[in-house]
Scaffold this motif. Structure first.
Motif, short mmCIF file in Angstrom:
data_model
loop_
_atom_site.label_atom_id
_atom_site.label_comp_id
_atom_site.label_asym_id
_atom_site.label_seq_id
_atom_site.Cartn_x
_atom_site.Cartn_y
_atom_site.Cartn_z
N ARG A 90 37.31 36.70 30.45
CA ARG A 90 35.85 36.60 30.60
C ARG A 90 35.47 36.47 32.07
NH1 ARG A 90 34.32 31.55 27.34
NH2 ARG A 90 36.25 30.91 28.32
N PHE A 91 36.46 36.17 32.93
CA PHE A 91 36.15 35.88 34.33
C PHE A 91 36.73 36.93 35.27
CE2 PHE A 91 36.24 31.77 32.11
CZ PHE A 91 34.93 31.38 32.35
N LYS A 92 35.99 37.18 36.34
CA LYS A 92 36.38 38.18 37.33
C LYS A 92 37.73 37.85 37.96
CE LYS A 92 34.66 40.72 41.33
NZ LYS A 92 33.58 40.87 42.31
N GLU A 93 38.01 36.57 38.16
CA GLU A 93 39.28 36.16 38.80
C GLU A 93 40.48 36.67 38.01
OE1 GLU A 93 36.75 33.93 38.15
OE2 GLU A 93 36.02 33.92 40.22
N ALA A 94 40.38 36.67 36.68
CA ALA A 94 41.48 37.16 35.85
C ALA A 94 41.69 38.66 36.06
CB ALA A 94 41.21 36.87 34.38
N TRP A 95 40.58 39.40 36.15
CA TRP A 95 40.67 40.85 36.37
C TRP A 95 41.20 41.15 37.76
CZ3 TRP A 95 40.75 43.97 32.42
CH2 TRP A 95 40.18 43.54 31.22
N GLU A 96 40.82 40.33 38.75
CA GLU A 96 41.36 40.50 40.10
C GLU A 96 42.87 40.30 40.10
OE1 GLU A 96 37.57 39.18 42.87
OE2 GLU A 96 38.97 37.64 42.21
N LEU A 97 43.32 39.26 39.40
CA LEU A 97 44.76 38.98 39.31
C LEU A 97 45.49 40.16 38.68
CD1 LEU A 97 46.72 36.00 38.93
CD2 LEU A 97 46.75 37.28 36.81
N LEU A 98 44.97 40.68 37.58
CA LEU A 98 45.61 41.81 36.89
C LEU A 98 45.59 43.06 37.77
CD1 LEU A 98 44.18 41.29 33.30
CD2 LEU A 98 46.52 40.84 34.09
#
Length: 183
Positions: A90-98
């Motif tokens: 749900r958070f941008k930080e997770a997508w940045e990590l991926l």
């Protein structure tokens, strides 16, 4: 676009060069304007961080899916993220990590500088050993790898009182081991 104005110093350099090379100064001025405007446009594009949707699309392409539910069901995605810390999509930080881990360098994070950045790569955000060591994986020899590693160790070894850093040193060790394991 902002109005570009050449400083008196630049104008003097253009005039001096034009006289020395017997070139029309107007041509050089136009070229200077072109370069400045191009640089401004490029820096504006580079400073705009990607949206969460742009990050998602990059990850979706990498795992050949169309949406988040399909990504979660993807065997390749589950296998690739097995053992990783839990992340909340749900958070941008997770997508940045991926994106960093599976796609590449996030647009705008190229040529980073500052703490933890070596050869434009932040070693705390990216695992890019070849770039950090400044080597081409297709042409680097065993000697090239060792030489680059030793050069970085001299800088970041914890025993170096001026530039030593244990955290960076440990990242470099892991990167070196990954390169020689594949070499």
């Amino acid at each position: 676009m902002s109005q570009v104005v050449l400083t008196p110093q630049v104008q003097n350099q253009i005039d001096s060069f034009a006289r020395a090379r017997q070139v029309d100064s107007k041509v050089l001025e136009e070229f200077a304007y072109f370069l400045i405007q191009s640089w401004e446009q490029k820096s504006k594009r580079a400073t705009k961080p990607p949206t969460i949707d742009e990050l998602k699309q990059g990850v979706y392409r990498r795992f050949k899916v169309d949406n988040t539910p399909a990504l979660k069901q993807s065997g390749a995605f589950r296998m690739a993220t097995d053992g990783m810390d839990k992340f909340d999509l749900r958070f941008k930080e997770a997508w940045e990590l991926l994106y960093r881990k599976f796609v590449g360098i996030i647009p705008g994070e190229e040529n980073q500088t500052g703490y933890g950045c070596i050869n434009g790569i932040n070693v705390f955000q990216y695992f890019k050993p070849w770039q950090v060591f400044g080597l081409d994986p297709k042409t680097a020899t065993d000697q090239d790898i060792k030489k680059s590693y030793r050069k970085l160790l001299k800088i970041y070894h914890p025993d170096n009182p001026d530039t030593g850093d244990r955290e960076i040193f440990e990242k470099l060790e892991v990167m070196y081991k990954s390169i020689i394991a594949k070499f």
